[in-house]
Scaffold this motif. Structure first.
Motif, mmCIF file in Angstrom:
data_model
loop_
_atom_site.group_PDB
_atom_site.id
_atom_site.type_symbol
_atom_site.label_atom_id
_atom_site.label_comp_id
_atom_site.label_asym_id
_atom_site.label_seq_id
_atom_site.Cartn_x
_atom_site.Cartn_y
_atom_site.Cartn_z
ATOM 1 N N ILE A 2 0.803 -1.098 -0.113
ATOM 2 C CA ILE A 2 -0.150 0.011 0.122
ATOM 3 C C ILE A 2 0.866 1.219 0.132
ATOM 4 O O ILE A 2 2.023 1.326 0.858
ATOM 5 C CB ILE A 2 -0.941 -0.033 1.059
ATOM 6 C CG1 ILE A 2 -2.102 -1.129 1.234
ATOM 7 C CG2 ILE A 2 -1.588 1.331 1.365
ATOM 8 C CD1 ILE A 2 -2.800 -1.517 2.459
ATOM 9 N N TYR A 26 3.357 -1.360 3.784
ATOM 10 C CA TYR A 26 3.109 -0.313 3.130
ATOM 11 C C TYR A 26 4.233 0.666 3.027
ATOM 12 O O TYR A 26 5.378 0.398 3.705
ATOM 13 C CB TYR A 26 1.838 0.791 4.097
ATOM 14 C CG TYR A 26 2.456 1.113 5.377
ATOM 15 C CD1 TYR A 26 3.115 2.374 5.697
ATOM 16 C CD2 TYR A 26 2.360 0.288 6.563
ATOM 17 C CE1 TYR A 26 3.512 2.890 6.995
ATOM 18 C CE2 TYR A 26 2.903 0.690 7.726
ATOM 19 C CZ TYR A 26 3.341 1.707 8.001
ATOM 20 O OH TYR A 26 3.931 2.208 9.184
ATOM 21 N N ASP A 57 -3.866 1.141 -2.842
ATOM 22 C CA ASP A 57 -3.587 -0.473 -2.390
ATOM 23 C C ASP A 57 -3.429 -0.979 -3.936
ATOM 24 O O ASP A 57 -4.233 -1.077 -4.684
ATOM 25 C CB ASP A 57 -4.772 -1.000 -1.826
ATOM 26 C CG ASP A 57 -4.851 -2.429 -1.353
ATOM 27 O OD1 ASP A 57 -3.652 -2.991 -1.977
ATOM 28 O OD2 ASP A 57 -5.687 -3.080 -0.964
ATOM 29 N N GLY A 60 -5.861 -4.242 -4.718
ATOM 30 C CA GLY A 60 -7.165 -3.924 -4.429
ATOM 31 C C GLY A 60 -8.303 -5.162 -4.742
ATOM 32 O O GLY A 60 -7.615 -5.983 -5.226
ATOM 33 N N LYS A 81 -11.114 -5.410 3.617
ATOM 34 C CA LYS A 81 -9.942 -6.124 3.002
ATOM 35 C C LYS A 81 -9.306 -7.208 3.624
ATOM 36 O O LYS A 81 -9.279 -8.190 3.559
ATOM 37 C CB LYS A 81 -8.933 -5.308 2.682
ATOM 38 C CG LYS A 81 -7.464 -5.667 2.092
ATOM 39 C CD LYS A 81 -6.468 -4.401 1.830
ATOM 40 C CE LYS A 81 -5.260 -5.252 1.466
ATOM 41 N NZ LYS A 81 -5.546 -5.575 -0.149
#
Length: 229
Positions: A2, A26, A57, A60, A81
Motif C-alpha cells: 500500500i 506499506y 492499494d 485492491g 480487505k
C-alpha cells in the motif's frame, strides 16, 4: 503493498496507526502540507479534496490498484480487505459504524475548528474560540461517559477502528492546543493510557514524528494550509 500518502496530522495518524495494527505492508509517501504539496495535481488525482491521508492499494479488489481517500473510508476499507477489527454480528457492525461516523462528523471537525481559532488564525475571535472550545469540552464529556462502563469506545467491541480514529485527536499535543485539562475526564485519560500502551499505536505515531509543528504557523505555512495567493 500500500502506498500511504501521509503527513503527521490527527487524520493522518488514524491511518498510520491502522496500517501498523492491521499488520499491512506499506510505503510512506510524504505529502508536506506545510509546503503546499497537497495542492499538486498528481496528489489531487489520488485525493480530490487535497487532504491527507490517502492510500493506493496495489492489491485492491480483483487484484487491481485501488485508491481510497477520506480517513473513515480508509479504515472501513481496511476492515473489509482484511476482516480484522470487524465483526460478523450486525449489531456490533452497526455500533462500529455509528461511532466511527460520530468521530468523523463531530470530533474531527469541531476539534479542527477549535485548533484553528486557538492556534492558527490571524486574529483572536472570542466568539469562535468560545464556540469551538465549548464543543470540544462537550465532546470530551460525551466520550468520557461512553467509557465509564467499557474499555473501548464502540459498544460490544475490543480495541478497534473507532479507537484508532479518535485517539490522535486526543493525545497530549492536541489537548494542549484545544485547552483541555484531561484530569476533568478520567475515563478518557485511562483509555488514552490503554491506547498508548499498544505497540502498533506507538509505531504509527512515530512516523515523521517531529515534522508537524502544532500551532503558530509561519506565513509560508498559512499560504500552504489556506490556499492563499
Amino acid at each position: 503493498m500500500i502506498d500511504f500518502y501521509f503527513w503527521p496530522t490527527p487524520n493522518g495518524h488514524k491511518i498510520s496507526i491502522a496500517l501498523e495494527e492491521f499488520g499491512l505492508d506499506y510505503t510512506v509517501k510524504s505529502i508536506n502540507i506545510l509546503k503546499g504539496e497537497q495542492h499538486a495535481e498528481d496528489f489531487l488525482a489520488i485525493s480530490p479534496n487535497n487532504r491527507v491521508p490517502a492510500i493506493v492499494d496495489h492489491d485492491g479488489p480483483g487484484g487491481a490498484p485501488h485508491t481510497v481517500f477520506e480517513s473513515g473510508a480508509i479504515l472501513l476499507y481496511l476492515c473489509e480487505k482484511t476482516g480484522k477489527f470487524w465483526s460478523e454480528d450486525p449489531v456490533e457492525q452497526s455500533n462500529i459504524r455509528q461511532w466511527l461516523f460520530f468521530q468523523c462528523a463531530n470530533i474531527g471537525p469541531m476539534f479542527g475548528q477549535c485548533g484553528h481559532f486557538r492556534g492558527y488564525a490571524d486574529e483572536q475571535v472570542p466568539y469562535a474560540i468560545n464556540r469551538y472550545s465549548g464543543e470540544v469540552q462537550r465532546l470530551y464529556g460525551l466520550v468520557d461517559r461512553q467509557l465509564a462502563t467499557r474499555d473501548w469506545i464502540a459498544p460490544g467491541s475490543d480495541f478497534g477502528i473507532v479507537d484508532m480514529a479518535t485517539y490522535p485527536w486526543m493525545d497530549a499535543r492536541q489537548q494542549e492546543l484545544h485547552g483541555v485539562d484531561i484530569a476533568n475526564f478520567p475515563n478518557v485519560a485511562a483509555w488514552i493510557d490503554r491506547v498508548e500502551a499498544r505497540p502498533g499505536v506507538q509505531l504509527g505515531m512515530s512516523i515523521l514524528k517531529d515534522s508537524m509543528k502544532v500551532g503558530n504557523p509561519t506565513e509560508e505555512t498559512k499560504k500552504a494550509f489556506f490556499n492563499r495567493a
